[in-house]
Enzyme design. Structure first.
Site, PDB file in Angstrom:
ATOM      1  N   VAL A 191      -4.616  -5.986   8.002  1.00  0.00           N
ATOM      2  CA  VAL A 191      -5.700  -6.373   8.911  1.00  0.00           C
ATOM      3  C   VAL A 191      -5.712  -7.885   9.142  1.00  0.00           C
ATOM      4  O   VAL A 191      -5.734  -8.358  10.285  1.00  0.00           O
ATOM      5  CB  VAL A 191      -7.051  -5.908   8.317  1.00  0.00           C
ATOM      6  CG1 VAL A 191      -8.174  -6.191   9.259  1.00  0.00           C
ATOM      7  CG2 VAL A 191      -7.003  -4.430   7.987  1.00  0.00           C
ATOM      8  N   HIS A 452     -21.322   6.288  34.095  1.00  0.00           N
ATOM      9  CA  HIS A 452     -20.126   5.977  34.875  1.00  0.00           C
ATOM     10  C   HIS A 452     -20.367   4.693  35.649  1.00  0.00           C
ATOM     11  O   HIS A 452     -21.448   4.517  36.214  1.00  0.00           O
ATOM     12  CB  HIS A 452     -19.833   7.114  35.860  1.00  0.00           C
ATOM     13  CG  HIS A 452     -18.676   6.807  36.769  1.00  0.00           C
ATOM     14  ND1 HIS A 452     -17.365   6.858  36.328  1.00  0.00           N
ATOM     15  CD2 HIS A 452     -18.638   6.427  38.067  1.00  0.00           C
ATOM     16  CE1 HIS A 452     -16.562   6.525  37.346  1.00  0.00           C
ATOM     17  NE2 HIS A 452     -17.313   6.254  38.405  1.00  0.00           N
TER      18      HIS A 452
HETATM   19  P1  NAD Z   1      -4.278  -5.323   3.752  1.00  0.00           P
HETATM   20  O1  NAD Z   1      -4.274  -4.487   2.540  1.00  0.00           O
HETATM   21  O2  NAD Z   1      -4.939  -4.847   4.989  1.00  0.00           O
HETATM   22  O3  NAD Z   1      -2.765  -5.696   4.153  1.00  0.00           O
HETATM   23  C1  NAD Z   1      -1.879  -6.340   3.280  1.00  0.00           C
HETATM   24  C2  NAD Z   1      -0.466  -6.028   3.738  1.00  0.00           C
HETATM   25  O4  NAD Z   1       0.422  -6.863   3.014  1.00  0.00           O
HETATM   26  C3  NAD Z   1      -0.046  -4.593   3.477  1.00  0.00           C
HETATM   27  O5  NAD Z   1       0.468  -4.041   4.662  1.00  0.00           O
HETATM   28  C4  NAD Z   1       1.019  -4.716   2.382  1.00  0.00           C
HETATM   29  O6  NAD Z   1       2.029  -3.747   2.481  1.00  0.00           O
HETATM   30  C5  NAD Z   1       1.576  -6.101   2.662  1.00  0.00           C
HETATM   31  N1  NAD Z   1       2.183  -6.746   1.505  1.00  0.00           N
HETATM   32  C6  NAD Z   1       1.714  -6.773   0.230  1.00  0.00           C
HETATM   33  N2  NAD Z   1       2.540  -7.514  -0.548  1.00  0.00           N
HETATM   34  C7  NAD Z   1       3.534  -7.967   0.261  1.00  0.00           C
HETATM   35  C8  NAD Z   1       4.679  -8.798   0.053  1.00  0.00           C
HETATM   36  N3  NAD Z   1       4.941  -9.324  -1.141  1.00  0.00           N
HETATM   37  N4  NAD Z   1       5.488  -9.047   1.121  1.00  0.00           N
HETATM   38  C9  NAD Z   1       5.207  -8.540   2.341  1.00  0.00           C
HETATM   39  N5  NAD Z   1       4.144  -7.736   2.586  1.00  0.00           N
HETATM   40  C10 NAD Z   1       3.298  -7.477   1.563  1.00  0.00           C
HETATM   41  O7  NAD Z   1      -4.882  -6.714   3.262  1.00  0.00           O
HETATM   42  P2  NAD Z   1      -5.366  -7.977   4.077  1.00  0.00           P
HETATM   43  O8  NAD Z   1      -4.893  -7.946   5.465  1.00  0.00           O
HETATM   44  O9  NAD Z   1      -5.018  -9.152   3.219  1.00  0.00           O
HETATM   45  O10 NAD Z   1      -6.933  -7.786   4.074  1.00  0.00           O
HETATM   46  C11 NAD Z   1      -7.633  -7.755   2.823  1.00  0.00           C
HETATM   47  C12 NAD Z   1      -8.857  -6.895   2.888  1.00  0.00           C
HETATM   48  O11 NAD Z   1      -9.815  -7.472   3.746  1.00  0.00           O
HETATM   49  C13 NAD Z   1      -8.543  -5.515   3.382  1.00  0.00           C
HETATM   50  O12 NAD Z   1      -9.029  -4.595   2.458  1.00  0.00           O
HETATM   51  C14 NAD Z   1      -9.278  -5.407   4.678  1.00  0.00           C
HETATM   52  O13 NAD Z   1      -9.894  -4.151   4.818  1.00  0.00           O
HETATM   53  C15 NAD Z   1     -10.325  -6.506   4.623  1.00  0.00           C
HETATM   54  N6  NAD Z   1     -10.486  -7.068   5.959  1.00  0.00           N
HETATM   55  C16 NAD Z   1     -11.040  -6.316   6.938  1.00  0.00           C
HETATM   56  C17 NAD Z   1     -11.124  -6.814   8.220  1.00  0.00           C
HETATM   57  C18 NAD Z   1     -11.707  -5.960   9.304  1.00  0.00           C
HETATM   58  O14 NAD Z   1     -12.441  -5.041   8.991  1.00  0.00           O
HETATM   59  N7  NAD Z   1     -11.381  -6.200  10.560  1.00  0.00           N
HETATM   60  C19 NAD Z   1     -10.622  -8.062   8.529  1.00  0.00           C
HETATM   61  C20 NAD Z   1     -10.063  -8.794   7.510  1.00  0.00           C
HETATM   62  C21 NAD Z   1      -9.989  -8.287   6.235  1.00  0.00           C
END
Ligand code: NAD
Length: 475
Positions: A191, A452
């Site tokens: 995200v 609409h």
């Molecule tokens: P995330 O879990 O959404 O994504 C992290 C990504 O990093 C994953 O796809 C994972 O596979 C990848 N990853 C992990 N280790 C890695 C590595 N060593 N090399 C490459 N890729 C790697 O986490 P995020 O984006 O950091 O967000 C953190 C939290 O904050 C989430 O739980 C999210 O729900 C929350 N958040 C929500 C919103 C929203 O609701 N719009 C916005 C920002 C954050």
């Protein structure tokens, strides 16, 4: 002497501050302890969401989207703009003003509701006491009949890319860059990676996202994720490298050299800035003294039951620090429910009806089961969809991509999940959440009059399409 309250909430993020306000509304003498401080050392309520998360990122997403529209989106409307430029410092200053107004707004709400705000780091001691340590190291002890731990989450660090918030940034650092980096690397296509990658791409950076997993957005409905990936790569110009493991990085003053491995072997690439967005973990380090006896789960989160009760009587935990998605609105709902339980009411949280939103362009939003999850659970399903390319309002807005997809139980017609990729998906999803909260069927939405011309007609048509009777597409 110990100050005694009915409730002490530790943490003033969207889970904690909402819990504190609801407790106060219910007549409970409430204190809220929070350690967050702004760059001048003043208390800044609202936690990650308001200070360095949801709100500032949405401010930048909106500014950068307007810039992108002014550059590329106006021609179709016949509007000639000439050369458009951006003052990134002014954009950041606008974001900071929004944050400042909202964090002060919470301080105002606390005052109006007579919540006692205590600035400092809270730690649970035995006998429902909270030790508060100020930034200067002074300590005081507070006590309460009930404690709510709402201590949130912190970014996960990876040793291969240690954050210095100069060239290697966490999500907070990535919200304060003063000029668009020429080459921006992002670790993690989750995200945060997608949202912040989008901001800086629109402002002119060449953005490469390195994602370890080889499936794009694995928790999103597969069909929606596939279509989103295409839009982000082809239309937004994000370079998303899946199945790519970062193995090391070397930061200098002005750039960072990143090494990573994919199926073709090892590669090296130099970026001007690197954002690390590999997830967050519960902020539970040293959250309780040993003799308090607070139990954490195997992932370091505070262990709670379905009512957010910890193993200690009258000590509750909510939000990012406990199981479930790390979403502000999930934490807030838990906060309200716990406050009402403490006040002797019967509160309930429906964890099956939590909406998710990714604020990219187009936006992604969903609630309930994906098609894959429904099938894994052995459910007999029927699906319907409607593309925004066939929605009049969407075309009038010059938005042609994406769809609404609805999944319903084949026997009962009860809606099991709704998935949206498209304009204002973040707002449109509310109808689906409400429908699911009321256990609606697709027929209920199909028989509901939608104004609409609106984007919401795509939801109506998706519901009609579940039973093969969409009016503006061939079924
Ligand atoms: P995330 O879990 O959404 O994504 C992290 C990504 O990093 C994953 O796809 C994972 O596979 C990848 N990853 C992990 N280790 C890695 C590595 N060593 N090399 C490459 N890729 C790697 O986490 P995020 O984006 O950091 O967000 C953190 C939290 O904050 C989430 O739980 C999210 O729900 C929350 N958040 C929500 C919103 C929203 O609701 N719009 C916005 C920002 C954050």
């Amino acid at each position: 002497m110990t100050d005694k309250f009915d409730v002490i909430v530790v943490g003033a993020g969207p889970a904690g501050y909402v819990a504190a306000i609801r407790c106060a509304q219910l007549g409970l003498n409430t204190a809220c302890v929070d350690e967050w401080q702004d760059s001048e050392g003043n208390a800044s309520l609202g936690g990650t969401c308001l200070n360095v998360g949801c709100i500032p990122s949405k401010a930048l997403l909106d500014s950068s989207e307007k810039f992108a529209q002014a550059q590329h989106g106006m021609d179709a409307h016949g509007i000639k703009t000439g050369k458009v430029s951006i003052d990134v410092s002014a954009m950041i200053a606008r974001k900071n003003t929004i944050v400042d107004n909202l964090t002060k707004g919470i301080a105002g709400l606390f005052k109006a509701n007579k919540v006692t705000a205590v600035h400092g780091r809270g730690r649970l001691l035995k006998d429902k006491q909270i030790e508060v340590t100020s930034a200067g190291g002074e300590q005081q002890i507070l006590a309460a009949d009930n404690i709510i731990l709402a201590v949130g989450s912190v970014p996960i660090d990876i040793p291969v890319a240690a954050v210095d918030n100069a060239v290697i940034l966490d999500n907070a650092g990535a919200l304060d860059i003063d000029t668009a980096p020429k080459k921006l690397g992002v670790i993690g296509a989750g995200v945060i990676g997608l949202e912040l990658g989008s901001v800086w791409k629109r402002l002119g950076s060449e953005v490469t996202i390195l994602e370890a997993v080889d499936t794009f957005l694995p928790t999103v409905d597969k069909q929606i994720a596939r279509e989103a990936q295409r839009a982000f790569v082809k239309e937004q110009g994000l370079n998303i490298k899946l199945g790519t493991k970062v193995t090391g990085s070397k930061a200098s003053k002005k750039s960072v050299k990143v090494t990573y491995e994919d199926k073709d072997g090892e590669h090296t690439e130099t970026f001007d800035k690197l954002i690390v967005a590999v997830g967050r973990r519960a902020n539970t380090k040293d959250i309780a003294s040993d003799d308090a006896g607070l139990v954490l789960d195997e992932r370091g989160r505070i262990d709670v039951d379905a009512h957010c009760r910890t193993n200690i009587a009258n000590v509750y935990a909510i939000g990012d620090a406990v199981k479930g998605p790390m979403l502000a609105h999930k934490g807030s709902e838990e906060g309200v429910a716990v406050a009402e339980q403490i006040a002797g009411q019967h509160a309930h949280i429906n964890h099956d009806c939590v909406p998710w939103v990714i604020y990219t362009h187009p936006e992604i939003a969903w609630v309930g089961l994906t098609e894959e999850q429904a099938k894994e659970q052995g459910k007999n399903i029927k699906t319907g969809f409607f593309p925004f390319a066939a929605n009049g309002r969407s075309l009038a807005m010059n938005e042609k991509g994406g769809r609404v997809k609805m999944i319903a139980d084949a026997e009962t017609d009860r809606i099991l999940g709704v998935h949206i990729l498209g304009p204002n998906a973040s707002e449109l999803i509310s109808e689906a959440v409400l429908a699911m909260e009321y256990s609606a069927s697709s027929e209920d939405i199909a028989r509901t009059i939608h104004a609409h011309p609106t984007l919401s007609e795509a939801m109506h048509e998706a519901a009609l399409s579940v039973s093969g009777r969409a009016l503006h597409k061939v079924n």
